[in-house]
Motif scaffolding. Structure first.
Motif, PDB file in Angstrom:
ATOM      1  N   ASP A 138      -2.062  -5.940   7.679  1.00 24.53           N
ATOM      2  CA  ASP A 138      -2.131  -6.376   9.078  1.00 24.53           C
ATOM      3  C   ASP A 138      -3.557  -6.813   9.355  1.00 24.53           C
ATOM      4  O   ASP A 138      -4.457  -5.988   9.494  1.00 24.53           O
ATOM      5  CB  ASP A 138      -1.730  -5.219  10.006  1.00 24.53           C
ATOM      6  CG  ASP A 138      -1.807  -5.632  11.485  1.00 24.53           C
ATOM      7  OD1 ASP A 138      -2.061  -6.823  11.746  1.00 24.53           O
ATOM      8  OD2 ASP A 138      -1.625  -4.763  12.353  1.00 24.53           O
ATOM      9  N   SER A 159       4.629  -2.665  -3.305  1.00 25.45           N
ATOM     10  CA  SER A 159       4.233  -3.767  -2.430  1.00 25.45           C
ATOM     11  C   SER A 159       3.164  -3.289  -1.447  1.00 25.45           C
ATOM     12  O   SER A 159       3.030  -2.090  -1.198  1.00 25.45           O
ATOM     13  CB  SER A 159       5.447  -4.315  -1.663  1.00 25.45           C
ATOM     14  OG  SER A 159       6.011  -3.301  -0.853  1.00 25.45           O
ATOM     15  N   MET A 160       2.396  -4.238  -0.937  1.00 27.69           N
ATOM     16  CA  MET A 160       1.340  -3.927   0.021  1.00 27.69           C
ATOM     17  C   MET A 160       1.681  -4.526   1.374  1.00 27.69           C
ATOM     18  O   MET A 160       2.094  -5.679   1.483  1.00 27.69           O
ATOM     19  CB  MET A 160       0.009  -4.499  -0.459  1.00 27.69           C
ATOM     20  CG  MET A 160      -0.552  -3.846  -1.698  1.00 27.69           C
ATOM     21  SD  MET A 160      -1.054  -2.124  -1.405  1.00 27.69           S
ATOM     22  CE  MET A 160      -2.373  -2.358  -0.228  1.00 27.69           C
ATOM     23  N   GLN A 161       1.489  -3.729   2.414  1.00 23.48           N
ATOM     24  CA  GLN A 161       1.632  -4.222   3.783  1.00 23.48           C
ATOM     25  C   GLN A 161       0.232  -4.455   4.347  1.00 23.48           C
ATOM     26  O   GLN A 161      -0.622  -3.564   4.294  1.00 23.48           O
ATOM     27  CB  GLN A 161       2.376  -3.203   4.652  1.00 23.48           C
ATOM     28  CG  GLN A 161       3.799  -2.938   4.191  1.00 23.48           C
ATOM     29  CD  GLN A 161       4.470  -1.846   5.014  1.00 23.48           C
ATOM     30  OE1 GLN A 161       3.814  -1.105   5.722  1.00 23.48           O
ATOM     31  NE2 GLN A 161       5.780  -1.769   4.899  1.00 23.48           N
ATOM     32  N   GLY A 167      -2.426   4.644   3.032  1.00 27.27           N
ATOM     33  CA  GLY A 167      -3.016   3.447   3.604  1.00 27.27           C
ATOM     34  C   GLY A 167      -4.476   3.620   3.986  1.00 27.27           C
ATOM     35  O   GLY A 167      -5.078   4.683   3.795  1.00 27.27           O
ATOM     36  N   TYR A 222      -4.136  -1.723   5.664  1.00 28.08           N
ATOM     37  CA  TYR A 222      -3.298  -1.923   4.480  1.00 28.08           C
ATOM     38  C   TYR A 222      -2.590  -0.622   4.117  1.00 28.08           C
ATOM     39  O   TYR A 222      -3.080   0.475   4.380  1.00 28.08           O
ATOM     40  CB  TYR A 222      -4.121  -2.431   3.291  1.00 28.08           C
ATOM     41  CG  TYR A 222      -5.397  -1.674   3.037  1.00 28.08           C
ATOM     42  CD1 TYR A 222      -6.597  -2.113   3.573  1.00 28.08           C
ATOM     43  CD2 TYR A 222      -5.404  -0.518   2.251  1.00 28.08           C
ATOM     44  CE1 TYR A 222      -7.776  -1.442   3.339  1.00 28.08           C
ATOM     45  CE2 TYR A 222      -6.583   0.167   2.010  1.00 28.08           C
ATOM     46  CZ  TYR A 222      -7.768  -0.298   2.560  1.00 28.08           C
ATOM     47  OH  TYR A 222      -8.929   0.384   2.334  1.00 28.08           O
ATOM     48  N   LYS A 223      -1.417  -0.777   3.535  1.00 27.26           N
ATOM     49  CA  LYS A 223      -0.625   0.389   3.153  1.00 27.26           C
ATOM     50  C   LYS A 223       0.266   0.011   1.980  1.00 27.26           C
ATOM     51  O   LYS A 223       0.916  -1.041   1.991  1.00 27.26           O
ATOM     52  CB  LYS A 223       0.229   0.864   4.338  1.00 27.26           C
ATOM     53  CG  LYS A 223       0.985   2.144   4.071  1.00 27.26           C
ATOM     54  CD  LYS A 223       1.723   2.578   5.326  1.00 27.26           C
ATOM     55  CE  LYS A 223       2.448   3.898   5.075  1.00 27.26           C
ATOM     56  NZ  LYS A 223       3.196   4.340   6.279  1.00 27.26           N
ATOM     57  N   LYS A 224       0.250   0.867   1.005  1.00 28.02           N
ATOM     58  CA  LYS A 224       1.083   0.627  -0.172  1.00 28.02           C
ATOM     59  C   LYS A 224       2.436   1.318   0.005  1.00 28.02           C
ATOM     60  O   LYS A 224       2.522   2.411   0.542  1.00 28.02           O
ATOM     61  CB  LYS A 224       0.384   1.185  -1.418  1.00 28.02           C
ATOM     62  CG  LYS A 224       1.112   0.896  -2.713  1.00 28.02           C
ATOM     63  CD  LYS A 224       0.327   1.394  -3.903  1.00 28.02           C
ATOM     64  CE  LYS A 224       0.382   2.905  -4.008  1.00 28.02           C
ATOM     65  NZ  LYS A 224      -0.245   3.396  -5.276  1.00 28.02           N
ATOM     66  N   SER A 225       3.495   0.674  -0.433  1.00 24.24           N
ATOM     67  CA  SER A 225       4.822   1.309  -0.396  1.00 24.24           C
ATOM     68  C   SER A 225       5.525   1.075  -1.739  1.00 24.24           C
ATOM     69  O   SER A 225       5.300   0.068  -2.411  1.00 24.24           O
ATOM     70  CB  SER A 225       5.646   0.750   0.766  1.00 24.24           C
ATOM     71  OG  SER A 225       5.830  -0.649   0.625  1.00 24.24           O
ATOM     72  N   GLU A 282      -0.375   5.465  -0.729  1.00 27.86           N
ATOM     73  CA  GLU A 282       0.694   5.255   0.250  1.00 27.86           C
ATOM     74  C   GLU A 282       0.275   5.673   1.653  1.00 27.86           C
ATOM     75  O   GLU A 282       0.957   5.366   2.630  1.00 27.86           O
ATOM     76  CB  GLU A 282       1.941   6.022  -0.205  1.00 27.86           C
ATOM     77  CG  GLU A 282       2.517   5.463  -1.499  1.00 27.86           C
ATOM     78  CD  GLU A 282       3.766   6.201  -1.935  1.00 27.86           C
ATOM     79  OE1 GLU A 282       4.143   7.183  -1.261  1.00 27.86           O
ATOM     80  OE2 GLU A 282       4.366   5.793  -2.936  1.00 27.86           O
TER      81      GLU A 282
END
Length: 357
Positions: free
Chosen positions: A90, A86-88, A273, A73-76, A271
């Motif tokens: 996978d 938003s969160m990415q 992640g 997970y990674k925040k942007s 950010e």
């Protein structure tokens, strides 16, 4: 008769090469130099020495790695609107086509035992499911047992096909490979190995002799009910676990144990992640059931052993209809104090009057 093929000992490396050329990672038993002789499964490569002896550890990692990433997970932050975050995520399962070669029937049954909670429960585990579907199991039947083997106590046997796609049996001059599942038959059909149908009568003789070599198994069909009745007899469980060191070796060498822990690594929701990991854990650990409040329902090793034995021989059978034990015997052979789970089950069966807690 199902599809059969024959291979000589000299032809095994070529067969492994064929399996690899089919796009598979091929895990084979390999002897490792160590203070205590050790045989582990490792990816095969051309020219690599391997053995057909029973491995010290099962190839459980083919479906349950010691540690695996469940999600990254990674925040942007939106540069045009910094308050918008938003969160990415996978969380795609990683599964590599894998063949486990020359495992034993007890370990192959271990996969079948793991399948029930991971695939047949109300929610299938997508990570396990992806690796299980990508797995092909080639088992080498046993010609005899050792003094710690008890596969025939728990519904298996030296030639049990459960969990295997292909059963391989040693006869004079080589090995006969028998397709058990459509996946196994398809693989054998694609190989260039010679037909083994005319040798199958020898296979049946070898398998019959293997069963005849076993010491007759005791009747443990009443173990689920008897262990449930003994659950509150603390003195019984303390007597059975006096020597236990709570090291957890019995669980880590077990082909059917599936306890795990979840941890996060990285910078949390920053950010930079991070990732969420699933790692092996074991119910013999004093911290395994400690709750966030600090309460621990299994404070003493007698309670932890009670949980382990009752799960394998009482609650799992109640839920899934079979013992959660394949009788491989590694929990006995690898225990530093030689604690024997068979003795605990038999003691429970022989106990006359459970004592109240």
């Amino acid at each position: 008769m199902s599809m059969t093929r024959f291979v000589t000992p000299d032809g095994l490396p070529a067969f492994l090469a064929f399996l690899s050329q089919q796009g598979n990672r091929v895990l084979v038993p390999v002897e490792k130099p160590a203070a205590k002789r050790s045989i582990v499964f490792e990816p095969w490569r051309e020219g690599m020495p391997f053995t057909l002896e029973k491995a010290t550890v099962p190839a459980k990692e083919a479906v349950l790695p010691q540690s695996e990433t469940l999600v990254r997970y990674k925040k942007s932050r939106d540069p045009e609107n910094p308050s918008r975050i938003s969160m990415q995520l996978d969380d795609k399962p990683e599964a590599e086509a894998t063949v486990v070669f020359a495992t034993r029937p007890c370990d192959a049954r271990g996969y079948a035992i793991l399948d029930r909670p991971y695939l047949k429960g109300p929610f299938a585990d997508p990570y396990y499911k992806a690796r299980r579907e990508a797995l092909t199991v080639i088992s080498l039947t046993c010609n005899s047992g050792c003094n710690t083997c008890f596969c025939h106590w728990v519904g298996g046997g030296p030639t049990s096909p459960e969990g295997s796609d292909i059963l391989m049996t040693e006869i004079e001059g080589g090995y006969v490979l028998q397709g058990i599942t459509p996946k196994g038959e398809e693989l054998l059909a694609a190989s260039t190995l010679e037909d083994g149908a005319d040798r199958f009568s020898k296979v049946e003789e070898v398998r019959k002799a293997a069963w005849a070599s076993l010491v007759p198994a005791p009747n443990i069909k009443e173990a689920p009910e008897k262990l449930a009745a003994m659950f509150t007899d603390v003195e019984f469980w303390q007597d059975q676990t006096d020597r236990c060191l709570s090291c957890g070796a019995c669980t880590y060498f077990c082909p059917t144990c599936y306890c795990f822990n979840i941890t996060d690594e990285g910078e949390g929701l920053s950010e930079k992640g991070g990732r969420r990991l699933r790692s092996w854990d074991n119910c013999m650990s004093s911290l395994f059931t400690r709750e966030a409040s600090g309460h621990n329902p299994r404070t003493i090793k007698a309670f932890r052993m009670r949980n382990r034995v009752s799960h394998k021989y009482s609650t799992y059978p109640e839920n899934w209809g079979s013992f959660s034990c394949s009788g491989c015997g590694r929990c006995i052979s690898n225990c530093p104090v030689c604690l024997d789970i068979r003795a605990i089950v038999l003691a429970a069966l022989e106990a006359k009057q459970p004592k109240a807690e």
